[in-house]
Design an enzyme around this catalytic site. Structure first.
Site, PDB file in Angstrom:
ATOM      1  N   TYR A 230       0.682  -1.451   0.098  1.00  0.00           N
ATOM      2  CA  TYR A 230      -0.065  -0.092  -0.025  1.00  0.00           C
ATOM      3  C   TYR A 230       0.924   1.366   0.011  1.00  0.00           C
ATOM      4  O   TYR A 230       0.201   2.336   0.043  1.00  0.00           O
ATOM      5  CB  TYR A 230      -0.850  -0.069   1.188  1.00  0.00           C
TER       6      TYR A 230
ATOM      7  N   ASP B 116     -11.692  -7.742   7.165  1.00  0.00           N
ATOM      8  CA  ASP B 116     -13.190  -7.685   6.931  1.00  0.00           C
ATOM      9  C   ASP B 116     -13.754  -8.836   7.193  1.00  0.00           C
ATOM     10  O   ASP B 116     -14.886  -9.182   7.446  1.00  0.00           O
ATOM     11  CB  ASP B 116     -13.092  -7.463   5.279  1.00  0.00           C
TER      12      ASP B 116
ATOM     13  N   LYS C  75       2.708 -15.094   4.507  1.00  0.00           N
ATOM     14  CA  LYS C  75       2.818 -15.914   3.571  1.00  0.00           C
ATOM     15  C   LYS C  75       4.331 -16.290   3.147  1.00  0.00           C
ATOM     16  O   LYS C  75       4.630 -16.075   1.971  1.00  0.00           O
ATOM     17  CB  LYS C  75       2.029 -15.689   2.192  1.00  0.00           C
TER      18      LYS C  75
ATOM     19  N   ASP D 121      -5.776  -6.132   5.620  1.00  0.00           N
ATOM     20  CA  ASP D 121      -6.994  -5.416   5.130  1.00  0.00           C
ATOM     21  C   ASP D 121      -8.103  -6.556   4.934  1.00  0.00           C
ATOM     22  O   ASP D 121      -9.389  -6.327   5.084  1.00  0.00           O
ATOM     23  CB  ASP D 121      -6.597  -4.694   3.870  1.00  0.00           C
TER      24      ASP D 121
ATOM     25  N   ASP E 132      -3.584 -17.710   3.951  1.00  0.00           N
ATOM     26  CA  ASP E 132      -4.792 -18.445   3.587  1.00  0.00           C
ATOM     27  C   ASP E 132      -5.365 -19.341   4.641  1.00  0.00           C
ATOM     28  O   ASP E 132      -6.465 -19.643   4.883  1.00  0.00           O
ATOM     29  CB  ASP E 132      -4.427 -19.389   2.316  1.00  0.00           C
TER      30      ASP E 132
HETATM   31 MG    MG Z   1     -10.908  -2.838   3.774  1.00  0.00          MG
END
Ligand code: MG
Ligand code: NAI
Length: 362
Positions: free
Chosen positions: A140, A252, A191, A248, A224
């Site tokens: 990001y 969620d 990961k 991120d 994962d």
């Molecule tokens: Mg988000």
């Protein structure tokens, strides 16, 4: 000295939920004898469309004078061509997080009594952890580029950045947090098997810092697998530390298992106090329900609890910490009365919930 709060209501349901959050804040602060003042700022998609102004360095300099920032949500209709290219996300959200060095994105994932989780057989005892998401680096940070755009030979790259400095301060924050919790367990999520450069930096820093925190038990999950465990056995998590992009995504998922977007609160923290931290619900501006008094304000209200506790810690103000804790308790008193974000189905409106939390503050 009164606390000095900057308020960015933003777009859509942002101002609606912020209004309720500020009313709860006023009640909690009043009961704790805490004084504060608020100043509103217009930064939003609406403001950008109307004026062409997003958020510039002078605005950042002005915001730096505040003790904390209250953010509703920013963003317009998903396909508005005037907002193409992530202009609002980058121009407001990411700029605030980066320029104010809010290097921790703190997202509690806690199922409150009375709130439905889509996970069968899981209760509030099983879903109670905190995600510590690194908030300034990774994919990001905007490094990369695109060339030969629009041709068959188009090339795009977007670089994953992990600095030892950035990784270390995030991991240290997570260990300190884990230490304050009853279970004292910290899981690194990455990961590392595939991302063996950035992942290596994270893994070595994690192992080395762990030696300073022998009272904290540690674990590691690939991201994962983490998604699977968050659904199948969320009780395995206490504190998770995770880089920006994976964070991120998994937060969620975290919001979904803890009752949805109407419930999930967050803090963008500058734990060193060198610039203000910012507190916001995880959800966006929800244009589909804006202006109908249907948004669940619990996420925004709970964010005020996080704000008061963090500002109280940084400024050494026990009254603020207490007021923040009281908001958390009051929220948990009212949640049994309604379910998740489907306020329209439970018969409550945005303003009703704000009033219920204020009443529950006692
Ligand atoms: Mg988000
Ligand atoms: P969203 O979070 O705004 O909405 C997703 C779904 O959840 C919608 O159906 C919405 O009605 C529902 N929802 C969200 N918050 C709710 C609440 N408090 N109570 C009841 N229902 C709620 O995400 P979406 O639709 O992807 O994005 C809408 C806009 O918000 C976009 O412009 C996006 O860029 C922006 N956005 C801004 C964020 C921020 O300011 N931090 C975060 C996420 C999106």
């Amino acid at each position: 000295m009164p606390l000095n709060l900057a308020v960015i209501g933003g777009d859509g349901i942002g101002p609606e939920v912020t209004q309720q959050a500020l009313e709860v804040l006023a009640a909690a602060a009043g009961a704790a004898g805490l004084t504060y003042k608020t100043t509103e700022f217009p930064f939003s998609a609406t403001h950008f469309i109307a004026t062409g102004h997003i958020l510039d360095d002078d605005d950042i300099a002005e915001l730096k004078a505040y003790d904390a920032i209250v953010l509703g949500a920013v963003g317009g209709q998903p396909n508005d061509p005037r907002l193409a290219g992530g202009v609002i996300e980058k121009g407001i959200l990411l700029k605030l997080r980066f320029d104010l060095d809010q290097y921790i994105n703190l997202r509690p994932v806690k199922l409150y009594d009375g709130i439905d989780t889509p996970l069968k057989g899981k209760t509030s005892k099983d879903i109670d952890f905190v995600c510590v998401r690194e908030n300034t680096e990774d994919l990001y940070c905007g490094l990369g580029g695109i060339m030969r755009k629009g041709t068959p030979h188009e090339v795009a790259n977007q670089t994953m950045v992990a600095t030892r400095f950035g990784v270390e301060r995030c991991i240290r924050y997570a260990f300190e947090l884990a230490r304050t919790r009853p279970r004292k367990h910290l899981t690194l999520v990455h990961k590392t098997n595939v991302l063996n450069f950035a992942g290596d930096t994270w893994h070595r820093a994690f192992k080395e810092i762990a030696e300073e925190y022998t009272d904290v038990e540690t674990g590691y999950h690939h991201v994962d697998a983490c998604c699977m465990y968050m659904v199948s056995q969320p009780e395995c998590y206490d504190v998770i530390v995770v880089p920006n992009m994976f964070g991120d995504i998994i937060t969620d998922l975290g919001a979904a298992i803890a009752g949805g977007m109407g419930i999930a609160a967050s803090g963008n923290l500058n734990p060193d106090g060198t610039a203000p931290s910012m507190f916001e619900p995880v959800h966006g501006s929800a244009p589909d329900i804006a202006g109908q008094n249907l948004a669940n304000p619990i996420a925004a209200i709970d964010s005020m609890g996080l704000l008061l506790r963090e500002v109280g810690r940084i400024k050494g103000e026990p009254a603020a910490v207490k007021a923040g804790q009281n908001i958390g308790v009051a929220v948990q008193r009212v949640t049994p009365a309604f379910a998740g974000e489907k306020l329209d189905r439970s018969g409550y409106f945005t303003t009703d919930i704000g009033r219920m939390v204020i009443d529950a503050l006692g």
